[in-house]
Design an enzyme around this catalytic site. Structure first.
Site, PDB file in Angstrom:
ATOM      1  CG  HIS A  21      -1.772   1.187   1.347  1.00 50.98           C
ATOM      2  ND1 HIS A  21      -3.045   1.243   0.810  1.00 50.98           N
ATOM      3  CD2 HIS A  21      -1.574   2.413   1.930  1.00 50.98           C
ATOM      4  CE1 HIS A  21      -3.583   2.431   1.047  1.00 50.98           C
ATOM      5  NE2 HIS A  21      -2.704   3.160   1.737  1.00 50.98           N
ATOM      6  CD  GLU A  22       1.728   3.592   3.690  1.00 52.62           C
ATOM      7  OE1 GLU A  22       1.956   4.634   3.042  1.00 52.62           O
ATOM      8  OE2 GLU A  22       0.734   3.473   4.432  1.00 52.62           O
ATOM      9  CG  HIS A  25       0.378   6.198  -0.743  1.00 54.76           C
ATOM     10  ND1 HIS A  25      -0.705   6.743  -1.390  1.00 54.76           N
ATOM     11  CD2 HIS A  25      -0.141   5.550   0.349  1.00 54.76           C
ATOM     12  CE1 HIS A  25      -1.812   6.460  -0.749  1.00 54.76           C
ATOM     13  NE2 HIS A  25      -1.497   5.724   0.314  1.00 54.76           N
TER      14      HIS A  25
END
Length: 437
Positions: A21-22, A25
């Protein structure tokens, strides 16, 4: 050891999902020339850290989340000192709104892709094992919840929501448990009877995972492995025997055996068995728990279907987005008061229990795929401090042409953090409450 397996799976699953998920980003931010100061899996205190280029890559001791620190962005770190200076070209706040929107959506997109890929891989590698509806020809056994909603032992489920039942597992589908105006159609002694699914069925079965199976197929069986030293072994029961009678109770199905043994817990019983076509009479002492000590061999034929990669892609994708649909239906029931939030929401303890105390790669990846889609869904909620909150503000900016002030974003972030910390505290307390009570 069981707790170690449970916690280990939780940490591994969350590490994979949070890391990806990170990463979504970070990659989007770097693609648009933003400076990423820190990429972290886990929360401080820091266990390991290494700076490569402009970014410090960190592993935190608390494995319940992670974060990416992007220059010029109001985030959960609440480090707003740099925002008092003039924007720099490499900062988040200097980039066009559409680029910032893609950065904020990056984690959600990666989680969705992860969930889809895992579901496709599982479908392709493992295929599908299911009980054909025509194999459940002996009807069902209704437990307490099943009887309360209208089932009777012996009912044959022939349709769900008016559609002919093909796989018995569809009886427990989210469409039935979370749908509105759902109903089963059963054959009861030659007559068709519709059984309406109560709006709070999911709430009633969520207390105990065993209650989820409010009806189960009636299963004819034979004796499997007999445990050494057990009452069954002492009585002379052998693998392959068919138990036909306990005292005066005729036995055809495994639930009938269970009932007879529980009724005679701690007592001696007469057992009639059929062995190689011949009847034998045995005597056994039932344990206080109502067992004899053997494994049953169900005499129902499960079917297995393999899928090509071309078939697995749409099926896996459908499974992945089915998780999102189920979550939307679940939230709808919570808001309508049909399902209790305390029974529906789980924190880290509850998630660890879902993984269970035994390990298999299929189960681990199935749960990880489900959690990846749930993480994407939860992060898309329009709550400040979540990705969805940033998406709302950026969408407003793109439509109106006016950017919310840094002061507004900072205050919104604070409100969101309070909400999230409160929700996390509630989830953890709720997990502990379920265990104790």
């Amino acid at each position: 050891m069981d707790i170690v397996v449970m916690v280990g799976q939780l940490i591994l699953g969350l590490t994979i999902l949070v890391g990806l998920h990170e990463l979504g980003h970070m990659l989007a931010a770097k693609w648009f020339g933003m400076r990423v100061e820190k990429y972290a899996i886990g929360f401080p205190p820091k266990v390991f850290g290494k700076k490569i280029g402009e970014t410090e890559y960190m592993l935190g001791l608390i494995p319940l989340g992670g974060f990416v620190k992007i220059s010029g962005m109001v985030d959960e770190s609440m480090d707003t000192e740099a925002l008092k200076e003039e924007p720099k070209p490499w900062e988040f706040r200097s980039k066009p709104a559409w680029q910032r929107l893609i950065v904020m959506m990056g984690g959600i997109i990666v989680n969705v892709i992860t969930g889809i890929v895992i579901y496709i891989a599982l479908t392709y590698n493992y295929g599908e094992s299911y009980l054909p509806a025509n194999e459940a020809k002996y009807g069902v056994v209704a437990n307490e919840i099943g009887k309360e909603i209208g089932f009777q032992t012996g009912d044959k489920i022939v349709a769900v929501n008016g559609k002919e039942l093909q796989r018995f597992e569809d009886v427990y589908s989210m469409d039935m448990l979370l749908g509105r105006n759902a109903y089963y159609t059963v054959d009861r002694n030659g007559q068709r009877v519709d059984i309406k699914v109560p709006a709070n069925l999911m709430d009633r079965v969520s207390d105990n995972k065993e209650r989820m199976f409010f009806v189960q197929p009636r299963v004819p069986f034979k004796v499997g492995q007999v445990m050494a030293g057990s009452p069954a072994a002492k009585a002379g029961l052998q693998e392959g025997d068919f138990i036909t009678r306990i005292n005066n109770n005729e036995i055809k199905f495994f639930n009938e055996l269970q009932q007879a043994l529980h009724a005679n817990a701690g007592k001696p019983v007469a057992i009639m068995v059929e062995r190689a076509g011949k009847p034998f009479k045995l005597q056994a002492q039932v344990t206080e728990e109502g067992t004899l000590g053997f494994m049953q061999v169900p005499l129902l034929q499960y079917a297995t279907r393999d899928y090509s990669i071309g078939e697995a892609i749409p099926l896996g994708t459908e499974q992945a987005f089915g998780v999102i649909t189920a979550n939307l239906k679940g939230f709808g029931k919570i808001f309508r008061g049909e399902v209790s939030a305390s029974k529906s929401l789980s924190g880290p303890i509850g998630i660890a229990q879902i993984f269970g105390d035994t390990f298999s790669w299929y189960k681990f990846w199935s749960i990880t795929a489900m959690l990846s889609m749930v993480l994407a869904f939860m992060n898309f909620l329009p709550i400040p401090a979540l990705d969805g909150g940033h998406v709302v503000f950026l969408t407003y900016e793109m439509i109106s042409g006016r950017k919310p002030s840094d002061n507004f974003l900072e205050n919104a972030q604070k409100v969101g953090m309070v909400l999230l910390l409160g929700l996390m505290a509630f989830a953890i307390f709720n997990d502990v409450f379920k265990i104790i009570f």
